[in-house]
Structures are given as structure tokens and as C-alpha cells.
Enzyme design. Structure first.
Site, PDB file in Angstrom:
ATOM      1  N   LEU A 162       4.609  32.958  32.095  1.00 30.34           N
ATOM      2  CA  LEU A 162       4.473  33.903  30.983  1.00 30.34           C
ATOM      3  C   LEU A 162       3.583  33.276  29.914  1.00 30.34           C
ATOM      4  O   LEU A 162       4.056  32.705  28.934  1.00 30.34           O
ATOM      5  CB  LEU A 162       5.847  34.262  30.421  1.00 30.34           C
ATOM      6  CG  LEU A 162       6.688  35.196  31.286  1.00 30.34           C
ATOM      7  CD1 LEU A 162       7.931  35.637  30.528  1.00 30.34           C
ATOM      8  CD2 LEU A 162       5.885  36.427  31.706  1.00 30.34           C
ATOM      9  N   HIS A 163       2.282  33.423  30.112  1.00 31.78           N
ATOM     10  CA  HIS A 163       1.308  32.772  29.238  1.00 31.78           C
ATOM     11  C   HIS A 163       1.442  33.231  27.779  1.00 31.78           C
ATOM     12  O   HIS A 163       1.723  32.445  26.876  1.00 31.78           O
ATOM     13  CB  HIS A 163      -0.111  33.075  29.722  1.00 31.78           C
ATOM     14  CG  HIS A 163      -0.368  32.733  31.147  1.00 31.78           C
ATOM     15  ND1 HIS A 163      -0.555  31.442  31.581  1.00 31.78           N
ATOM     16  CD2 HIS A 163      -0.493  33.521  32.252  1.00 31.78           C
ATOM     17  CE1 HIS A 163      -0.789  31.438  32.887  1.00 31.78           C
ATOM     18  NE2 HIS A 163      -0.747  32.687  33.314  1.00 31.78           N
ATOM     19  N   ASP A 164       1.190  34.516  27.554  1.00 26.69           N
ATOM     20  CA  ASP A 164       1.018  35.010  26.185  1.00 26.69           C
ATOM     21  C   ASP A 164       2.280  34.948  25.324  1.00 26.69           C
ATOM     22  O   ASP A 164       2.182  34.682  24.112  1.00 26.69           O
ATOM     23  CB  ASP A 164       0.459  36.433  26.217  1.00 26.69           C
ATOM     24  CG  ASP A 164      -0.915  36.495  26.859  1.00 26.69           C
ATOM     25  OD1 ASP A 164      -1.582  35.446  26.939  1.00 26.69           O
ATOM     26  OD2 ASP A 164      -1.328  37.589  27.292  1.00 26.69           O
TER      27      ASP A 164
END
Length: 318
Positions: A239-241
Site C-alpha cells: 500500500l504505497h500511497d
């Protein structure tokens, strides 16, 4: 005291989840949401931001579309990750409101100018809009508290061997941002690849059983498909953002180091690379706080607890 923020995004599954996470917390006051091309084409990312805010009953937040292409390069999108709509998976509502007539840069400038407190910018896509804002409104630099961005990597890339997608799409824009002198927090692949959501975490989210949690679970079901490719070596999906918002809410979840970061804008092999001087080898002063580690369980717990906020009463409070 609530921190005013502007989210500049290219939704995108993880952008949408970052937006949902931010709006669950009164510690953050979203002044605007702006969009750029990136995970999908500019028309789709703008529509996706409107759809997510409609789901959250937040038509009070002004939305504006921004750059339709990078500063000096052709547009590149990540439809292989995010699907035809950019938010494939859940059945999202149609937008209940329209974007602003002004573009992203002018909406950001207006909100920064009007704010009685310095504003934090949270870009989770290519940095084109932010670079255009900084280049055209130098008088507003002092009113920007910090730029908390998702992009880059001190190690390997995910779009080329050397470059992360957001920076690779518009390296010239990233170069402007990292040279701006404004404090930066860089949430790169080094930390976001540790922020993996697992199958059992998705089931925790699904069990919350409110409409927003259901949407997030279905977003993650689709997002998992791309990341199950064995080449990545992932157990779950990164979950980058949402790491940007998690850092704003609880920086103690992260391990960080102040570093000088430069952007490669010319090399054929390493275009878009974020050159992170972790060991002070260049002698250049640090221009970014770079995140290297995360308490994954604490991150997941923050997300789950935040999604539980979205009861019918909360969604209908406005």
C-alpha cells in the site's frame, strides 16, 4: 490542532485508500483534492477522485484536474496495475458533483493563499502539478509547510530497474520539487514495499461491514491480482500511497533518515532514479526525510481503525 493538507493524486487503488484514510481523521483538514494523469488517463483519475469523495459524502471538498501530461515527456499510465477504470473492483457511485472550473495549480494556489496556517502538500502520483505550482507561484513557497510524497526509492525501482513509477513518469518535475528547498518527506519503495496488506488483513477490513470498508476490501481484492506475480516476491500487496497519510498521522510508525536526494533526468539506464545519499558521501545537505522502515502491523491497525469510523452516522453528518 488540525493540519491543512492538499492531496494531489492519480487514483489509483492506493491513492483512493490514502484519501479514505485521510478523511477519517479530524487531525487533517483537506482543503482540496487535485488530480494528474498517472495510474490512468487524466479524465479517469479526475472522475475517480470525484467518485471516491461521493462515496464519502464529501462533495464539500473542491476538486480540480491538473496536468494531462508530464512537463516535457509523453504520457505513461499504469493501467496494467489499476485496470481499465483506474479503480477496477468495486461498484463505485457516479460523481454527485462537478470539478472546479479552475485547474489544479490555480486551485492549490488559491487554497494556500487563503489558509491562515501553512499547508502540507501530499502528492501520491507524478509530481507535475506540484512542480508547476512551485514554478509559477514562488511567492507561496513560504506558506507550504512540507511536501509528503509517495515516490522514489533508495534501492531498486518498480517501473525500471532503477526508477519508481511516479518519479519515472516526470523526472523533470521531481527535480524541481526536490530542489525547491521546501521540507520533503519521501515515502519510497524502501518503506512502501514493507507496507504490505495480507489476505487476512483484507478479511479484517471486510468484516467491518460498512460501505466504505466494503469498497476498500474490493479495491484490495483487485489490487492483489497484479502483486501476486512471483517476480515481486510479495506475500501481500504494498500500500504505497497510504504511507503518506500514515506518516502524517503517526510518524512513530516509521524509521526515517534525513538525506540528500537527487533526480536523474538524462541517463538512458537510470532515468527517473532517486539518488539517495544515505551515507553523506556527496557532502550535500539533506533535502528530504526518507522513510526506510515501518511497523507493518501498526500501519494495518491504523487503516482498520480508520475504516471503522465510516458508520452511516459519520457518512451522513454533513
Amino acid at each position: 490542532m488540525s493540519r491543512p493538507i492538499i492531496l494531489d493524486c492519480d487514483p489509483g487503488h492506493d491513492d483512493a485508500i490514502a484519501l479514505i484514510l485521510a478523511l477519517a481523521h479530524p487531525e487533517l483538514t483537506p482543503l482540496a483534492v487535485t488530480t494528474s494523469a498517472g495510474n490512468q488517463t487524466p479524465d479517469k483519475t479526475l472522475n475517480n477522485a470525484l467518485r471516491i469523495l461521493t462515496l464519502l459524502n464529501r462533495s464539500d471538498i473542491p476538486v480540480a484536474g491538473g496536468a494531462v501530461k508530464p512537463l516535457s515527456r509523453e504520457l505513461m499510465i499504469a493501467d496494467n496495475v489499476h485496470g481499465e477504470t483506474g479503480l477496477d473492483g468495486p461498484a463505485l457511485p457516479a460523481p454527485s458533483f462537478q470539478p472546479q472550473a479552475v485547474n489544479a495549480v490555480e486551485l492549490m494556489a488559491e487554497k494556500i493563499r487563503q489558509s491562515d496556517k501553512p499547508v502540507t502538500l501530499v502528492p501520491t502520483g507524478p509530481l507535475t502539478n506540484i512542480a508547476l505550482l512551485l514554478a509559477s507561484h514562488a511567492e507561496l513557497h513560504a506558506k507550504i509547510e512540507r511536501i509528503v510524497l509517495m515516490g522514489g526509492a533508495a534501492g531498486v525501482g518498480n517501473w525500471t530497474p532503477a526508477a519508481e513509477f511516479n518519479i519515472f513518469v516526470d523526472p523533470e518535475a521531481a527535480d524541481i520539487v526536490f530542489k525547491s528547498g521546501i521540507p520533503i518527506t519521501m515515502c519510497g519503495l524502501d518503506v512502501t514495499h514493507q507496507a504490505q496488506i495480507m489476505d487476512e488483513d483484507i478479511e479484517r477490513i471486510r468484516a467491518i461491514a460498512n460501505p466504505v470498508a466494503k469498497c476498500v476490501a474490493e479495491l484490495l481484492d483487485f489490487f492483489m491480482i497484479y502483486h501476486r506475480d512471483p517476480k515481486w516476491g510479495f506475500v501481500g500487496a504494498p500500500l504505497h500511497d497510504p504511507c503518506t497519510i500514515a506518516w502524517l498521522l503517526n510518524p512513530a510508525l516509521f524509521d526515517a533518515q534525513d538525506c540528500w536526494v537527487g533526480i536523474e533526468t538524462q541517463s538512458e539506464l537510470t532515468l527517473g532514479m532517486t539518488v539517495v545519499d544515505r551515507y553523506q558521501l556527496t557532502g550535500k545537505p539533506a533535502n528530504a526525510t526518507v522513510l526506510f522502515g515501518i511497523d507493518r502491523q501498526g500501519f494495518v491497525d491504523l487503516l482498520v481503525d480508520s475504516l471503522a469510523v465510516y458508520t452511516p452516522t459519520y457518512l451522513n453528518r454533513r
